[in-house]
Design a protein around this motif. Structure first.
Motif, mmCIF file in Angstrom:
data_model
loop_
_atom_site.group_PDB
_atom_site.id
_atom_site.type_symbol
_atom_site.label_atom_id
_atom_site.label_comp_id
_atom_site.label_asym_id
_atom_site.label_seq_id
_atom_site.Cartn_x
_atom_site.Cartn_y
_atom_site.Cartn_z
ATOM 1 N N ARG A 16 0.038 -1.121 0.031
ATOM 2 C CA ARG A 16 0.183 -0.242 0.161
ATOM 3 C C ARG A 16 1.248 1.152 0.027
ATOM 4 N N ARG A 48 -5.405 2.030 12.212
ATOM 5 C CA ARG A 48 -5.565 0.840 12.616
ATOM 6 C C ARG A 48 -4.874 0.610 14.337
ATOM 7 N N MET A 54 -8.787 -0.926 10.522
ATOM 8 C CA MET A 54 -8.118 -2.022 10.777
ATOM 9 C C MET A 54 -7.608 -2.215 12.034
ATOM 10 N N ARG A 56 -13.249 -9.786 10.364
ATOM 11 C CA ARG A 56 -14.149 -9.355 9.368
ATOM 12 C C ARG A 56 -15.569 -9.724 9.408
ATOM 13 N N ALA A 112 -10.664 -4.323 7.915
ATOM 14 C CA ALA A 112 -9.895 -4.742 7.414
ATOM 15 C C ALA A 112 -8.701 -5.848 8.324
ATOM 16 N N GLY A 123 -5.199 -8.140 9.983
ATOM 17 C CA GLY A 123 -3.791 -8.207 10.482
ATOM 18 C C GLY A 123 -3.741 -9.105 11.103
ATOM 19 N N GLU A 179 -5.029 -9.020 5.407
ATOM 20 C CA GLU A 179 -4.717 -7.829 4.359
ATOM 21 C C GLU A 179 -3.446 -7.842 4.845
ATOM 22 N N ILE A 180 -2.410 -8.050 5.740
ATOM 23 C CA ILE A 180 -1.339 -8.203 5.763
ATOM 24 C C ILE A 180 -0.932 -9.317 7.260
ATOM 25 N N VAL A 227 -1.196 -12.251 1.067
ATOM 26 C CA VAL A 227 -1.266 -11.769 2.286
ATOM 27 C C VAL A 227 0.255 -10.566 2.197
ATOM 28 N N ARG A 228 0.419 -10.084 2.383
ATOM 29 C CA ARG A 228 1.651 -8.654 2.567
ATOM 30 C C ARG A 228 1.763 -8.930 3.611
#
Length: 342
Positions: free
Chosen positions: A15, A108, A131, A164, A169, A171, A199-200, A247-248
């Protein structure tokens, strides 16, 4: 005509934007886990929430006046969703104020899986939270129990689902090498994370840090941390699994903040662990391409963005590439999106 194999790096694109971390060591935490030393990991001593708020206001006002930003505001180090009322609301109202001014683009927080119920998360989302990073650490019941986490693997899964369901988001943070670890635990954990497709993810190999319960266990011979070499190999094998699921992996290994390095007693600590692991994972991708090529490769064209990690930390992988038939002179860097092996 010589053959060639073209392939892309499977890592999802990052991102854009910068993260503004706000550390709240131990704040709201219902337990003190065996491995935990947040005061050393964050480089911050315990501070009152009021002091943290006042400091954040001053810093954000200065950044806004200087025309900086936008930033993603991230509340780390404590259990944000378990902060005493009205502090979650207070911090989110503060974030909303600077979001309206254009300084903050996203918010987040980090919390525990057993402090993440859908109704509370949905309320925080309505106040501007975007997040939630869950300190899952592992989905393995035995490792969680031995580490004093206070929940089991199913609760960890439920926490992920709750994030979710609240429309946030997700992590996930893992700590490979926890007490109670056995062969295959981290591989299974990585597979579960890939299935959840957050996401991460963050991968923080377990370290023995002065002043923790884990330090006492290590000193008595009741805990043995992973070696650095095992850590490199296990994490490098996990990265492609996570990348393939979109997945980052935004962090591998703890950042050398404050007095952390001085207080590490044992474990797979290396200031460039991320570079080393990512380089090893990339080597695996090249090795797979070389097998598909069906002949000894003569040249590798590499996208320039991967120039800093191709040979690992300090050129540690040069020998492996040379053994493949790719000494340094056979490597070409280019402003391209993909790799070409021929």
């Amino acid at each position: 005509m010589s053959r060639q194999i073209e392939f892309l790096h499977p890592e999802p694109l990052p991102r854009t934007g910068r993260v503004w971390p706000v550390f709240l060591p131990f704040a709201g935490c219902p337990y003190r886990c065996l491995f935990c030393a947040q005061d050393r990991q964050t480089g911050r001593d315990a501070a009152t929430l009021r002091e943290a708020r006042d400091s954040l206001v001053r810093d954000l006002e200065s950044a806004l006046a200087a025309g900086h930003g936008p930033y993603e505001l991230a509340f780390y180090g404590g259990t944000f969703t378990a902060l005493p009322a009205p502090w979650p609301e207070t911090f989110l109202a503060l974030a909303a104020r600077f979001r309206d001014a254009g300084l903050i683009s996203r918010v987040r927080c980090s919390t525990r899986p057993d402090c993440a119920d859908p109704a509370s998360l949905a309320r925080l989302r309505s106040l501007g939270l975007d997040m939630v990073e869950l300190g899952v650490q592992s989905f393995d019941d035995q490792a969680l129990a031995a580490s004093g986490r206070g929940y089991g693997g199913e609760t960890a899964r439920q926490g992920c689902r709750a994030v979710r369901e609240a429309g946030l988001a997700l992590g996930i943070q893992l700590l490979p090498g926890l007490p109670g670890d056995r062969p295959g635990v981290f591989r299974r954990d990585a597979g579960i994370v890939a299935g959840l497709a957050p996401e991460i993810a963050r991968l923080y190999p377990c370290l023995v840090i002065r002043g923790t319960g884990l330090a006492s266990a290590w000193e008595c011979g009741r805990y043995a941390p992973w070696t650095l070499e095992r850590t490199r190999r296990e994490l490098a094998a996990a990265l492609p699994v996570l990348w393939a699921a979109g997945v980052r992996v935004v962090r591998v290994g703890l950042a050398p903040e404050g007095a952390l390095e001085r207080d590490i007693l044992a474990g797979p600590w290396h200031p460039a662990l991320g570079q080393s692991v990512r380089g090893l994972a990339l080597l695996g991708l090249v090795e797979d391409a070389a097998k598909r090529l069906g002949q000894r490769p003569m040249r590798l064209n590499v996208p320039r963005r991967y120039q800093g990690e191709l040979f690992g930390h300090g050129g540690e992988l040069r020998g492996e590439y040379a053994a493949l038939g790719l000494p340094q002179r056979a490597i070409r860097y280019a402003d391209s999106a993909g790799f070409v092996l021929l």
